[in-house]
Scaffold this active site. Sequence first.
Site, PDB file in Angstrom:
ATOM      1  N   GLU A 137      33.030  35.364  37.685  1.00 41.68           N
ATOM      2  CA  GLU A 137      31.963  35.015  36.741  1.00 41.68           C
ATOM      3  C   GLU A 137      31.695  36.231  35.860  1.00 41.68           C
ATOM      4  O   GLU A 137      32.117  37.344  36.198  1.00 41.68           O
ATOM      5  CB  GLU A 137      30.692  34.636  37.509  1.00 41.68           C
ATOM      6  CG  GLU A 137      30.901  33.393  38.360  1.00 41.68           C
ATOM      7  CD  GLU A 137      29.612  32.834  38.942  1.00 41.68           C
ATOM      8  OE1 GLU A 137      28.537  33.434  38.729  1.00 41.68           O
ATOM      9  OE2 GLU A 137      29.713  31.770  39.592  1.00 41.68           O
ATOM     10  N   PRO A 138      30.954  36.019  34.751  1.00 42.61           N
ATOM     11  CA  PRO A 138      30.709  37.166  33.860  1.00 42.61           C
ATOM     12  C   PRO A 138      30.122  38.373  34.604  1.00 42.61           C
ATOM     13  O   PRO A 138      30.468  39.505  34.312  1.00 42.61           O
ATOM     14  CB  PRO A 138      29.721  36.604  32.834  1.00 42.61           C
ATOM     15  CG  PRO A 138      30.015  35.133  32.794  1.00 42.61           C
ATOM     16  CD  PRO A 138      30.435  34.751  34.181  1.00 42.61           C
ATOM     17  N   SER A 142      34.938  41.959  40.939  1.00 38.58           N
ATOM     18  CA  SER A 142      35.317  42.545  42.235  1.00 38.58           C
ATOM     19  C   SER A 142      34.327  42.137  43.321  1.00 38.58           C
ATOM     20  O   SER A 142      34.710  41.856  44.456  1.00 38.58           O
ATOM     21  CB  SER A 142      35.370  44.072  42.132  1.00 38.58           C
ATOM     22  OG  SER A 142      36.430  44.450  41.286  1.00 38.58           O
ATOM     23  N   TRP A 168      37.429  34.330  33.011  1.00 39.69           N
ATOM     24  CA  TRP A 168      38.779  34.824  33.306  1.00 39.69           C
ATOM     25  C   TRP A 168      39.585  33.829  34.142  1.00 39.69           C
ATOM     26  O   TRP A 168      40.232  34.209  35.119  1.00 39.69           O
ATOM     27  CB  TRP A 168      38.724  36.200  33.996  1.00 39.69           C
ATOM     28  CG  TRP A 168      38.256  37.241  33.048  1.00 39.69           C
ATOM     29  CD1 TRP A 168      37.035  37.846  33.005  1.00 39.69           C
ATOM     30  CD2 TRP A 168      39.001  37.785  31.946  1.00 39.69           C
ATOM     31  NE1 TRP A 168      36.967  38.716  31.958  1.00 39.69           N
ATOM     32  CE2 TRP A 168      38.171  38.701  31.296  1.00 39.69           C
ATOM     33  CE3 TRP A 168      40.294  37.567  31.440  1.00 39.69           C
ATOM     34  CZ2 TRP A 168      38.561  39.415  30.164  1.00 39.69           C
ATOM     35  CZ3 TRP A 168      40.698  38.278  30.328  1.00 39.69           C
ATOM     36  CH2 TRP A 168      39.832  39.194  29.702  1.00 39.69           C
ATOM     37  N   THR A 170      42.645  31.799  34.669  1.00 36.88           N
ATOM     38  CA  THR A 170      44.031  31.643  34.221  1.00 36.88           C
ATOM     39  C   THR A 170      44.342  30.156  34.097  1.00 36.88           C
ATOM     40  O   THR A 170      44.021  29.377  35.001  1.00 36.88           O
ATOM     41  CB  THR A 170      44.993  32.297  35.227  1.00 36.88           C
ATOM     42  OG1 THR A 170      44.681  33.678  35.300  1.00 36.88           O
ATOM     43  CG2 THR A 170      46.448  32.120  34.808  1.00 36.88           C
ATOM     44  N   GLY A 254      48.118  34.857  47.010  1.00 35.73           N
ATOM     45  CA  GLY A 254      48.268  35.142  45.581  1.00 35.73           C
ATOM     46  C   GLY A 254      48.745  36.563  45.325  1.00 35.73           C
ATOM     47  O   GLY A 254      49.554  36.804  44.424  1.00 35.73           O
ATOM     48  N   ARG A 280      72.207  55.183  23.828  1.00 37.87           N
ATOM     49  CA  ARG A 280      71.544  55.984  22.800  1.00 37.87           C
ATOM     50  C   ARG A 280      72.004  57.447  22.898  1.00 37.87           C
ATOM     51  O   ARG A 280      71.977  58.047  23.978  1.00 37.87           O
ATOM     52  CB  ARG A 280      70.028  55.906  23.005  1.00 37.87           C
ATOM     53  CG  ARG A 280      69.227  56.895  22.203  1.00 37.87           C
ATOM     54  CD  ARG A 280      69.161  56.527  20.740  1.00 37.87           C
ATOM     55  NE  ARG A 280      68.393  57.515  19.998  1.00 37.87           N
ATOM     56  CZ  ARG A 280      68.169  57.453  18.706  1.00 37.87           C
ATOM     57  NH1 ARG A 280      68.673  56.456  17.986  1.00 37.87           N
ATOM     58  NH2 ARG A 280      67.465  58.382  18.110  1.00 37.87           N
ATOM     59  N   ILE A 353      61.410  56.416  27.367  1.00 36.80           N
ATOM     60  CA  ILE A 353      62.866  56.559  27.250  1.00 36.80           C
ATOM     61  C   ILE A 353      63.346  55.970  25.914  1.00 36.80           C
ATOM     62  O   ILE A 353      64.235  56.522  25.264  1.00 36.80           O
ATOM     63  CB  ILE A 353      63.572  55.862  28.449  1.00 36.80           C
ATOM     64  CG1 ILE A 353      63.344  56.676  29.722  1.00 36.80           C
ATOM     65  CG2 ILE A 353      65.076  55.677  28.180  1.00 36.80           C
ATOM     66  CD1 ILE A 353      63.762  55.973  31.009  1.00 36.80           C
ATOM     67  N   GLU A 379      43.520  39.351  40.488  1.00 35.39           N
ATOM     68  CA  GLU A 379      43.658  39.059  41.924  1.00 35.39           C
ATOM     69  C   GLU A 379      43.318  40.284  42.777  1.00 35.39           C
ATOM     70  O   GLU A 379      43.900  40.520  43.833  1.00 35.39           O
ATOM     71  CB  GLU A 379      45.025  38.447  42.243  1.00 35.39           C
ATOM     72  CG  GLU A 379      45.215  37.143  41.471  1.00 35.39           C
ATOM     73  CD  GLU A 379      46.225  36.197  42.039  1.00 35.39           C
ATOM     74  OE1 GLU A 379      46.498  36.264  43.246  1.00 35.39           O
ATOM     75  OE2 GLU A 379      46.748  35.378  41.265  1.00 35.39           O
TER      76      GLU A 379
HETATM   77  N1  CAA Z   1      40.904  36.401  54.632  1.00 36.81           N
HETATM   78  C1  CAA Z   1      39.977  35.704  55.346  1.00 36.81           C
HETATM   79  N2  CAA Z   1      38.683  36.098  55.432  1.00 36.81           N
HETATM   80  C2  CAA Z   1      38.332  37.219  54.779  1.00 36.81           C
HETATM   81  C3  CAA Z   1      39.242  37.975  54.011  1.00 36.81           C
HETATM   82  C4  CAA Z   1      40.578  37.530  53.955  1.00 36.81           C
HETATM   83  N3  CAA Z   1      41.494  38.195  53.252  1.00 36.81           N
HETATM   84  N4  CAA Z   1      38.598  39.019  53.484  1.00 36.81           N
HETATM   85  C5  CAA Z   1      37.305  38.952  53.902  1.00 36.81           C
HETATM   86  N5  CAA Z   1      37.169  37.853  54.680  1.00 36.81           N
HETATM   87  C6  CAA Z   1      35.955  37.419  55.373  1.00 36.81           C
HETATM   88  C7  CAA Z   1      35.424  38.521  56.305  1.00 36.81           C
HETATM   89  O1  CAA Z   1      36.042  38.436  57.571  1.00 36.81           O
HETATM   90  C8  CAA Z   1      33.954  38.216  56.364  1.00 36.81           C
HETATM   91  O2  CAA Z   1      33.752  37.144  57.259  1.00 36.81           O
HETATM   92  P1  CAA Z   1      32.429  37.080  58.225  1.00 36.81           P
HETATM   93  O3  CAA Z   1      31.254  37.103  57.303  1.00 36.81           O
HETATM   94  O4  CAA Z   1      32.594  35.813  58.993  1.00 36.81           O
HETATM   95  O5  CAA Z   1      32.488  38.314  59.094  1.00 36.81           O
HETATM   96  C9  CAA Z   1      33.661  37.691  54.957  1.00 36.81           C
HETATM   97  O6  CAA Z   1      34.897  37.237  54.418  1.00 36.81           O
HETATM   98  C10 CAA Z   1      33.065  38.741  54.027  1.00 36.81           C
HETATM   99  O7  CAA Z   1      33.952  39.848  54.019  1.00 36.81           O
HETATM  100  P2  CAA Z   1      33.515  41.258  53.433  1.00 36.81           P
HETATM  101  O8  CAA Z   1      32.222  41.682  54.082  1.00 36.81           O
HETATM  102  O9  CAA Z   1      34.681  42.176  53.547  1.00 36.81           O
HETATM  103  O10 CAA Z   1      33.195  40.887  51.924  1.00 36.81           O
HETATM  104  P3  CAA Z   1      32.781  41.802  50.700  1.00 36.81           P
HETATM  105  O11 CAA Z   1      31.700  41.118  49.957  1.00 36.81           O
HETATM  106  O12 CAA Z   1      32.565  43.222  51.139  1.00 36.81           O
HETATM  107  O13 CAA Z   1      34.096  41.706  49.745  1.00 36.81           O
HETATM  108  C11 CAA Z   1      36.221  42.364  48.875  1.00 36.81           C
HETATM  109  C12 CAA Z   1      35.320  42.158  50.106  1.00 36.81           C
HETATM  110  C13 CAA Z   1      37.536  42.845  49.438  1.00 36.81           C
HETATM  111  C14 CAA Z   1      35.666  43.406  47.942  1.00 36.81           C
HETATM  112  C15 CAA Z   1      36.402  41.003  48.166  1.00 36.81           C
HETATM  113  O14 CAA Z   1      35.200  40.595  47.537  1.00 36.81           O
HETATM  114  C16 CAA Z   1      37.511  41.022  47.117  1.00 36.81           C
HETATM  115  O15 CAA Z   1      38.679  40.888  47.452  1.00 36.81           O
HETATM  116  N6  CAA Z   1      37.150  41.176  45.827  1.00 36.81           N
HETATM  117  C17 CAA Z   1      38.111  41.021  44.745  1.00 36.81           C
HETATM  118  C18 CAA Z   1      38.091  39.610  44.252  1.00 36.81           C
HETATM  119  C19 CAA Z   1      39.308  39.269  43.432  1.00 36.81           C
HETATM  120  O16 CAA Z   1      40.433  39.545  43.819  1.00 36.81           O
HETATM  121  N7  CAA Z   1      39.046  38.616  42.305  1.00 36.81           N
HETATM  122  C20 CAA Z   1      40.107  38.142  41.456  1.00 36.81           C
HETATM  123  C21 CAA Z   1      39.880  36.669  41.208  1.00 36.81           C
HETATM  124  S1  CAA Z   1      41.225  35.646  40.762  1.00 36.81           S
HETATM  125  C22 CAA Z   1      41.794  36.181  39.283  1.00 36.81           C
HETATM  126  O17 CAA Z   1      42.126  37.310  39.157  1.00 36.81           O
HETATM  127  C23 CAA Z   1      41.875  35.249  38.109  1.00 36.81           C
HETATM  128  C24 CAA Z   1      43.023  34.359  38.097  1.00 36.81           C
HETATM  129  O18 CAA Z   1      42.910  33.249  37.559  1.00 36.81           O
HETATM  130  C25 CAA Z   1      44.328  34.762  38.648  1.00 36.81           C
END
Ligand code: CAA
Length: 397
Positions: A137-138, A142, A168, A170, A254, A280, A353, A379
């Site tokens: 969302e806006p 992260s 954002w 895709t 992903g 070259r 290069i 991602e």
């Molecule tokens: N698989 C399964 N569960 C997961 C997980 C995973 N990989 N990662 C975290 N969880 C679970 C945790 O176990 C936890 O569960 P419980 O509450 O039951 O204990 C819960 O999720 C919360 O985990 P965190 O406390 O670690 O969460 P956080 O708020 O600290 O966030 C973060 C962690 C790694 C920063 C995460 O928010 C993240 O990956 N952020 C990046 C988001 C991202 O990649 N955005 C891109 C979007 S898509 C895109 O780019 C556009 C497109 O169209 C391609």
Amino acid sequence: MVASEQTGQPLTVQITEEHEMLRQAVREFAEKEIAPIAAEYDESGDFPLDTIRKMGAMGLMGIEVPEEYGGAGMDTLAYVLKMIEVARADASHSTIVSVNNSLFCHAILKFGTEAQKQTYLRPVASGEKIGAYSLTEPMSGSDAGNMASRAVLNEKGTHYIINGRKSWVTSGPVADTVLLFTMTEPEKRHKGITAFIVEASQPGFIRGKKEPKLGIRASATSELVFEHYACPVENVLGAPGDGFKIAMTVLDAGRIGIASQALGIAEAAYEASVAYAREREAFGQAIGQFQMIQQKIADMKTRIEASRLLIYHAVQAKERGKITGERYTLEASMAKLFASETAMFAAHQAVQIHGGMGYSKELPVERYFRDAKITEIYEGTSEIQRVVIARQELGLR
Ligand code: CAA
């Protein structure tokens, strides 16, 4: 091919004859149909629907989806090999392919009901329709758990009424079906997020501003706006409140795809650099004779092959997870982090290069440079991948 033994179990990635045939077929298609139009579509920013439809007919839009649901029924290694080949020709095409395969299809396959698979997976896996994934969302990128959009169950308990703005996305400007993450119980923060399958044809689904981008310009990206969109309860994916875990689980898959895309871009930049360094001339000899060019070639090649091994390592972990149910978060993040930084490094070196020609739109090298950058951002940024890796290793949350 043998890779490391993370868990003490012997692990292998076997590139079978079937994988090799697929890789060859995708390379031929990509060189014949995609590479020749890549510059034109990069310039115009048009969505390459014709080639995407053709890839659908080849089974490339849902490669890991079983044939009974319209996919090719292959494995993660097949997905990775396909992504590398498509990205080697054009990163924009590979972005569209990656979202369809590993964000949309993977999610419905893993968490969907039989009815959801029949209705929504089949058309997207077969390439008849385009899928998208909408988490950001806006004001939440992260920090994906911090959403402002809302879904409220109506009095009859038949529909969720969705309001809010996503960004954002895709394939947002063209997607037929979108996997949408939004808040149903804000007080529970990430445990209050629910995943919905929403349809672009329904009232209240509004395509917002199309993003003008630095790279992957033929992969259309936009905002999506929801105004009183009524989503039937049958279209909740998983259970209410499971959305964040679904979003993260799907991103693990992903990130292997984006790592493969990054490797494809790096390979293209490297191959162009080797050819140019051979041909070259400067100061009376081919520039490849100079040690400063040789150093760049050596570093590019080494990082490319290291990326490949990390990707195969993640493939193994994902395949093992299909049997044991274990997560492969660490392996996916390491592959994405290293391969995306390798893509940026290789594209940077390739421009250097090529000198002035690397800066010119007459060659694709400047496009590799612009396209590579996104792999360090979407991602999950490189910073987020480092957070994920370090938290896992330190046993932190
Ligand atoms: N698989 C399964 N569960 C997961 C997980 C995973 N990989 N990662 C975290 N969880 C679970 C945790 O176990 C936890 O569960 P419980 O509450 O039951 O204990 C819960 O999720 C919360 O985990 P965190 O406390 O670690 O969460 P956080 O708020 O600290 O966030 C973060 C962690 C790694 C920063 C995460 O928010 C993240 O990956 N952020 C990046 C988001 C991202 O990649 N955005 C891109 C979007 S898509 C895109 O780019 C556009 C497109 O169209 C391609």
